[in-house]
Design a protein around this motif. Structure first.
Motif, PDB file in Angstrom:
ATOM      1  N   ALA A 193      54.978 -34.013  35.785  1.00  0.00           N
ATOM      2  CA  ALA A 193      54.920 -34.657  37.124  1.00  0.00           C
ATOM      3  C   ALA A 193      55.737 -36.210  36.934  1.00  0.00           C
ATOM      4  O   ALA A 193      56.436 -36.494  38.015  1.00  0.00           O
ATOM      5  CB  ALA A 193      53.558 -35.115  37.379  1.00  0.00           C
ATOM      6  N   GLU A 194      55.533 -36.937  35.743  1.00  0.00           N
ATOM      7  CA  GLU A 194      56.179 -38.087  35.663  1.00  0.00           C
ATOM      8  C   GLU A 194      57.424 -37.977  34.857  1.00  0.00           C
ATOM      9  O   GLU A 194      58.408 -38.855  35.009  1.00  0.00           O
ATOM     10  CB  GLU A 194      55.158 -39.138  35.064  1.00  0.00           C
ATOM     11  N   GLU A 195      57.461 -37.141  33.855  1.00  0.00           N
ATOM     12  CA  GLU A 195      58.561 -37.514  33.157  1.00  0.00           C
ATOM     13  C   GLU A 195      59.268 -36.014  32.306  1.00  0.00           C
ATOM     14  O   GLU A 195      58.563 -34.981  32.583  1.00  0.00           O
ATOM     15  CB  GLU A 195      58.304 -38.287  31.747  1.00  0.00           C
ATOM     16  N   LYS A 196      60.332 -35.838  31.783  1.00  0.00           N
ATOM     17  CA  LYS A 196      60.835 -34.724  31.513  1.00  0.00           C
ATOM     18  C   LYS A 196      61.167 -34.895  29.883  1.00  0.00           C
ATOM     19  O   LYS A 196      61.749 -35.930  29.633  1.00  0.00           O
ATOM     20  CB  LYS A 196      61.913 -34.100  32.239  1.00  0.00           C
ATOM     21  N   ASN A 197      60.497 -33.804  29.057  1.00  0.00           N
ATOM     22  CA  ASN A 197      60.810 -33.936  27.648  1.00  0.00           C
ATOM     23  C   ASN A 197      61.808 -32.976  27.309  1.00  0.00           C
ATOM     24  O   ASN A 197      61.637 -31.897  27.451  1.00  0.00           O
ATOM     25  CB  ASN A 197      59.442 -33.957  26.979  1.00  0.00           C
ATOM     26  N   ARG A 198      62.727 -33.439  26.786  1.00  0.00           N
ATOM     27  CA  ARG A 198      63.911 -32.544  26.164  1.00  0.00           C
ATOM     28  C   ARG A 198      63.695 -32.142  24.633  1.00  0.00           C
ATOM     29  O   ARG A 198      63.904 -33.115  23.920  1.00  0.00           O
ATOM     30  CB  ARG A 198      65.203 -32.720  26.661  1.00  0.00           C
ATOM     31  N   SER A 199      63.481 -30.913  24.468  1.00  0.00           N
ATOM     32  CA  SER A 199      63.386 -30.430  22.935  1.00  0.00           C
ATOM     33  C   SER A 199      64.832 -30.167  22.683  1.00  0.00           C
ATOM     34  O   SER A 199      65.664 -29.647  23.000  1.00  0.00           O
ATOM     35  CB  SER A 199      62.558 -29.121  22.571  1.00  0.00           C
ATOM     36  N   ARG A 200      65.425 -30.469  21.080  1.00  0.00           N
ATOM     37  CA  ARG A 200      66.683 -30.413  20.556  1.00  0.00           C
ATOM     38  C   ARG A 200      66.442 -29.777  19.196  1.00  0.00           C
ATOM     39  O   ARG A 200      65.246 -29.807  18.597  1.00  0.00           O
ATOM     40  CB  ARG A 200      67.442 -31.566  20.584  1.00  0.00           C
ATOM     41  N   GLY A 201      67.413 -29.227  18.626  1.00  0.00           N
ATOM     42  CA  GLY A 201      67.480 -28.559  17.431  1.00  0.00           C
ATOM     43  C   GLY A 201      66.574 -27.414  17.178  1.00  0.00           C
ATOM     44  O   GLY A 201      66.201 -26.700  17.791  1.00  0.00           O
ATOM     45  N   ILE A 202      65.982 -27.530  16.005  1.00  0.00           N
ATOM     46  CA  ILE A 202      64.918 -26.436  15.607  1.00  0.00           C
ATOM     47  C   ILE A 202      63.936 -26.255  16.414  1.00  0.00           C
ATOM     48  O   ILE A 202      63.264 -25.498  16.510  1.00  0.00           O
ATOM     49  CB  ILE A 202      64.715 -26.672  14.019  1.00  0.00           C
ATOM     50  N   GLU A 203      63.386 -27.516  16.896  1.00  0.00           N
ATOM     51  CA  GLU A 203      61.970 -27.785  17.636  1.00  0.00           C
ATOM     52  C   GLU A 203      62.353 -26.815  18.800  1.00  0.00           C
ATOM     53  O   GLU A 203      61.434 -26.055  19.377  1.00  0.00           O
ATOM     54  CB  GLU A 203      61.783 -29.137  18.096  1.00  0.00           C
ATOM     55  N   ALA A 204      63.533 -27.059  19.720  1.00  0.00           N
ATOM     56  CA  ALA A 204      63.693 -26.152  20.869  1.00  0.00           C
ATOM     57  C   ALA A 204      63.976 -24.709  20.216  1.00  0.00           C
ATOM     58  O   ALA A 204      63.579 -23.751  21.144  1.00  0.00           O
ATOM     59  CB  ALA A 204      65.285 -26.719  21.304  1.00  0.00           C
ATOM     60  N   GLN A 205      64.568 -24.386  19.277  1.00  0.00           N
ATOM     61  CA  GLN A 205      64.679 -23.048  18.926  1.00  0.00           C
ATOM     62  C   GLN A 205      63.338 -22.262  18.627  1.00  0.00           C
ATOM     63  O   GLN A 205      62.991 -21.157  19.072  1.00  0.00           O
ATOM     64  CB  GLN A 205      65.766 -22.912  17.649  1.00  0.00           C
ATOM     65  N   LYS A 206      62.460 -22.920  17.947  1.00  0.00           N
ATOM     66  CA  LYS A 206      61.064 -22.506  17.822  1.00  0.00           C
ATOM     67  C   LYS A 206      60.154 -22.443  19.059  1.00  0.00           C
ATOM     68  O   LYS A 206      59.599 -21.435  19.275  1.00  0.00           O
ATOM     69  CB  LYS A 206      60.624 -23.434  16.853  1.00  0.00           C
ATOM     70  N   GLU A 207      60.597 -23.138  20.092  1.00  0.00           N
ATOM     71  CA  GLU A 207      59.862 -23.083  21.495  1.00  0.00           C
ATOM     72  C   GLU A 207      60.653 -21.948  22.284  1.00  0.00           C
ATOM     73  O   GLU A 207      59.628 -21.236  22.823  1.00  0.00           O
ATOM     74  CB  GLU A 207      60.195 -24.269  22.116  1.00  0.00           C
ATOM     75  N   ASN A 208      61.612 -21.845  21.885  1.00  0.00           N
ATOM     76  CA  ASN A 208      62.403 -20.489  22.508  1.00  0.00           C
ATOM     77  C   ASN A 208      61.873 -19.144  22.039  1.00  0.00           C
ATOM     78  O   ASN A 208      61.459 -18.403  22.726  1.00  0.00           O
ATOM     79  CB  ASN A 208      63.957 -20.470  22.423  1.00  0.00           C
ATOM     80  N   ILE A 209      61.763 -19.259  20.609  1.00  0.00           N
ATOM     81  CA  ILE A 209      61.041 -17.830  19.841  1.00  0.00           C
ATOM     82  C   ILE A 209      59.578 -17.838  20.388  1.00  0.00           C
ATOM     83  O   ILE A 209      59.238 -16.554  20.544  1.00  0.00           O
ATOM     84  CB  ILE A 209      61.282 -18.112  18.263  1.00  0.00           C
ATOM     85  N   ALA A 210      59.095 -18.874  20.465  1.00  0.00           N
ATOM     86  CA  ALA A 210      57.469 -18.731  20.922  1.00  0.00           C
ATOM     87  C   ALA A 210      57.238 -18.404  22.439  1.00  0.00           C
ATOM     88  O   ALA A 210      56.580 -17.337  22.640  1.00  0.00           O
ATOM     89  CB  ALA A 210      56.876 -20.050  20.864  1.00  0.00           C
TER      90      ALA A 210
END
Length: 122
Positions: free
Chosen positions: A7-24
């Motif tokens: 509601a207040e902010e957007k967190n953008r994941s990058r790199g391996i963290e983003a890849q692991k979130e996509n796999i999840a």
């Protein structure tokens, strides 16, 4: 890149963290339709935002009625629709096959292998 909408902010994941979130996200989607596969497949009750109720054990129907927010999950839903349009069957299997590829990629990522290195060796 995956964006978590708060509601207040957007967190953008990058790199391996983003890849692991996509796999999840792919794993979550595959697990949702996994229990509907086979002769002992269970039916799913889907309720739309306007209150319409759908009962189905068809992977294409389940994925079509879902509203997903992750890019990879959206891609898997589109892949299932494409499989249904072209072949008419195997919509759940393509989601599992894709998830299998993602899970193997996750093990390679945990060994610190960069995707560019993998594409150079193939």
């Amino acid at each position: 890149t995956w964006v978590k909408a708060d509601a207040e902010e957007k967190n953008r994941s990058r790199g391996i963290e983003a890849q692991k979130e996509n796999i999840a996200a792919a794993k979550t989607l595959a697990n949702m339709v996994r229990t509907s596969l086979g002769p002992r497949g269970m039916d799913k009750i889907l309720v739309s935002p306007d209150g319409d109720v759908t009962l189905s054990n068809d992977g294409a129907t389940i994925l079509d009625k879902m509203h997903v927010g992750n890019e990879i999950a959206t891609l898997l839903c589109e892949l299932s629709k494409s499989q249904d349009n072209e072949i008419g069957d195997g919509t759940t299997v393509v989601v599992f096959l894709s998830f299998s590829l993602f899970s193997h990629a996750e093990s390679l990522l945990s060994n610190f292998l960069h995707p560019v290195l993998l594409s150079e060796f193939s």
